[in-house]
Write a protein that holds these residues in place. Structure first.
Motif, short mmCIF file in Angstrom:
data_model
loop_
_atom_site.label_atom_id
_atom_site.label_comp_id
_atom_site.label_asym_id
_atom_site.label_seq_id
_atom_site.Cartn_x
_atom_site.Cartn_y
_atom_site.Cartn_z
N VAL A 72 -0.05 -9.77 75.88
CA VAL A 72 0.45 -9.64 77.25
C VAL A 72 0.20 -8.28 77.47
N LYS A 73 -0.13 -7.40 78.42
CA LYS A 73 -0.15 -6.04 78.88
C LYS A 73 1.16 -6.50 79.47
N ASN A 74 2.49 -5.36 79.21
CA ASN A 74 3.03 -4.78 80.52
C ASN A 74 3.19 -3.89 80.50
N MET A 75 4.06 -3.34 81.93
CA MET A 75 3.97 -2.43 82.02
C MET A 75 5.30 -1.62 81.99
N THR A 76 5.72 -0.63 81.65
CA THR A 76 7.31 0.34 81.57
C THR A 76 8.17 0.93 82.90
N LYS A 77 8.98 0.77 82.96
CA LYS A 77 9.55 0.91 84.32
C LYS A 77 9.28 2.84 84.12
N THR A 78 8.29 3.67 83.76
CA THR A 78 8.01 4.57 84.41
C THR A 78 5.91 4.87 84.20
N GLY A 79 5.22 3.49 84.02
CA GLY A 79 4.47 3.38 84.11
C GLY A 79 3.42 3.33 83.05
N ASP A 80 3.53 2.99 81.65
CA ASP A 80 3.49 3.00 80.40
C ASP A 80 3.06 2.16 80.66
N HIS A 81 2.22 1.71 79.37
CA HIS A 81 2.21 0.41 79.78
C HIS A 81 2.38 -0.75 77.82
N TYR A 82 2.30 -1.99 77.26
CA TYR A 82 2.84 -1.95 75.52
C TYR A 82 2.13 -3.30 75.48
N TRP A 83 1.58 -3.28 74.53
CA TRP A 83 0.84 -5.01 74.24
C TRP A 83 2.07 -5.67 73.45
N VAL A 84 1.85 -6.73 73.50
CA VAL A 84 2.66 -7.74 73.07
C VAL A 84 2.50 -9.44 72.61
N LEU A 85 2.15 -9.53 71.91
CA LEU A 85 2.42 -11.53 71.42
C LEU A 85 3.09 -11.97 71.52
N ALA A 86 3.03 -12.63 72.15
CA ALA A 86 4.09 -13.71 73.57
C ALA A 86 4.00 -14.37 72.84
N HIS A 87 4.88 -15.54 72.06
CA HIS A 87 5.31 -17.05 72.33
C HIS A 87 5.85 -18.25 72.55
N VAL A 88 6.33 -18.03 73.85
CA VAL A 88 6.83 -18.93 74.72
C VAL A 88 6.83 -20.47 74.72
N THR A 89 8.39 -20.92 74.79
CA THR A 89 8.34 -22.32 74.77
C THR A 89 9.37 -22.51 76.37
N ALA A 90 9.48 -23.78 76.48
CA ALA A 90 10.35 -24.43 76.79
C ALA A 90 11.36 -24.57 76.56
N SER A 91 12.67 -24.08 76.71
CA SER A 91 14.26 -24.40 76.37
C SER A 91 14.73 -25.76 77.70
N LEU A 92 15.05 -27.04 76.50
CA LEU A 92 15.57 -27.97 77.07
C LEU A 92 16.62 -28.73 77.19
N ASP A 93 16.99 -29.94 78.20
CA ASP A 93 18.60 -30.01 77.43
C ASP A 93 18.48 -31.11 76.81
N GLY A 94 20.03 -31.70 76.47
CA GLY A 94 19.57 -33.36 76.16
C GLY A 94 19.41 -34.26 76.79
N ASN A 95 18.45 -34.29 77.64
CA ASN A 95 17.59 -35.27 78.39
C ASN A 95 16.43 -34.43 78.56
N ASN A 96 15.79 -33.90 77.84
CA ASN A 96 14.79 -32.99 77.77
C ASN A 96 13.58 -32.58 79.53
N SER A 97 15.07 -32.64 80.10
CA SER A 97 14.88 -31.10 81.39
C SER A 97 15.02 -30.01 80.32
N ILE A 98 14.38 -29.38 81.28
CA ILE A 98 13.90 -28.06 81.09
C ILE A 98 14.91 -27.14 81.84
N LEU A 99 15.56 -26.29 81.22
CA LEU A 99 16.84 -25.68 81.01
C LEU A 99 16.23 -24.26 81.56
#
Length: 174
Positions: A84-111
């Motif tokens: 992902v390419k993100n933009m800073t408050k000043t308009g500069d950019h930075y690249w990231v390798l993101a790992h994104v997951t859902a956080s689940l409660d005890g009933n397997n519902s997304i928190l």
């Protein structure tokens, strides 16, 4: 809120290889937590960040089809790795390798959702950047945003099919 009037500078900024950007959101994607590295690289304060949709740091050159993949995966309670390419408050950019997951409660519902982001290798960014430019061009061609998203998503699926990999496999084998 914070991005109004900010234009991309084409200047890239970096965070350290041993630093990890961490953020958490509610189920709608609004930021509930951002670590110090997130705040430092983005240039926003905690007050400016909390409650914002995570997309407020999205660089305008990022193809939306990547976020469609991301949301499809995490709303299905899966995980995704994405460049992902993100933009800073000043308009500069930075690249990231993101790992994104859902956080689940005890009933397997997304928190909410949890993301850890690392600094990617420049060679991988070059490869992904080329693909993303093509996807963004396909996305911007139609006058209708929905058609543009569909066109770029189909193009991405075609690229992955030709390589015989999923998006995660593509990302992790660069």
């Amino acid at each position: 809120m914070a991005k109004q009037g900010v234009s991309p500078t084409n200047r890239e900024v970096f965070f350290e290889h041993d630093e990890i950007i961490v953020s958490k959101t509610d189920p709608t994607g609004r930021i509930t937590y951002a670590n110090d590295i997130f705040l430092k690289i983005s240039g926003y304060t905690e007050d400016e960040t909390l409650g914002q949709p995570h997309s407020f740091i999205r660089h305008p050159n990022m193809p939306r089809c990547v976020f469609k993949l991301l949301w499809d995966a995490i709303q299905a309670k899966g995980e995704i790795f994405a460049y992902v390419k993100n933009m800073t408050k000043t308009g500069d950019h930075y690249w990231v390798l993101a790992h994104v997951t859902a956080s689940l409660d005890g009933n397997n519902s997304i928190l909410g959702y949890h993301s850890n982001r690392r600094r990617p290798k420049p060679s991988n960014v070059a490869l992904v950047s080329d693909l993303y430019q093509k996807l963004k061009a396909a996305e911007d061609r139609p006058t209708n945003r929905k058609d543009g998203l569909s066109e770029s998503y189909e193009r991405l699926m075609h690229v992955l099919k030709d390589k015989g990999v999923s998006y995660d496999e593509f990302v992790l084998t660069l």
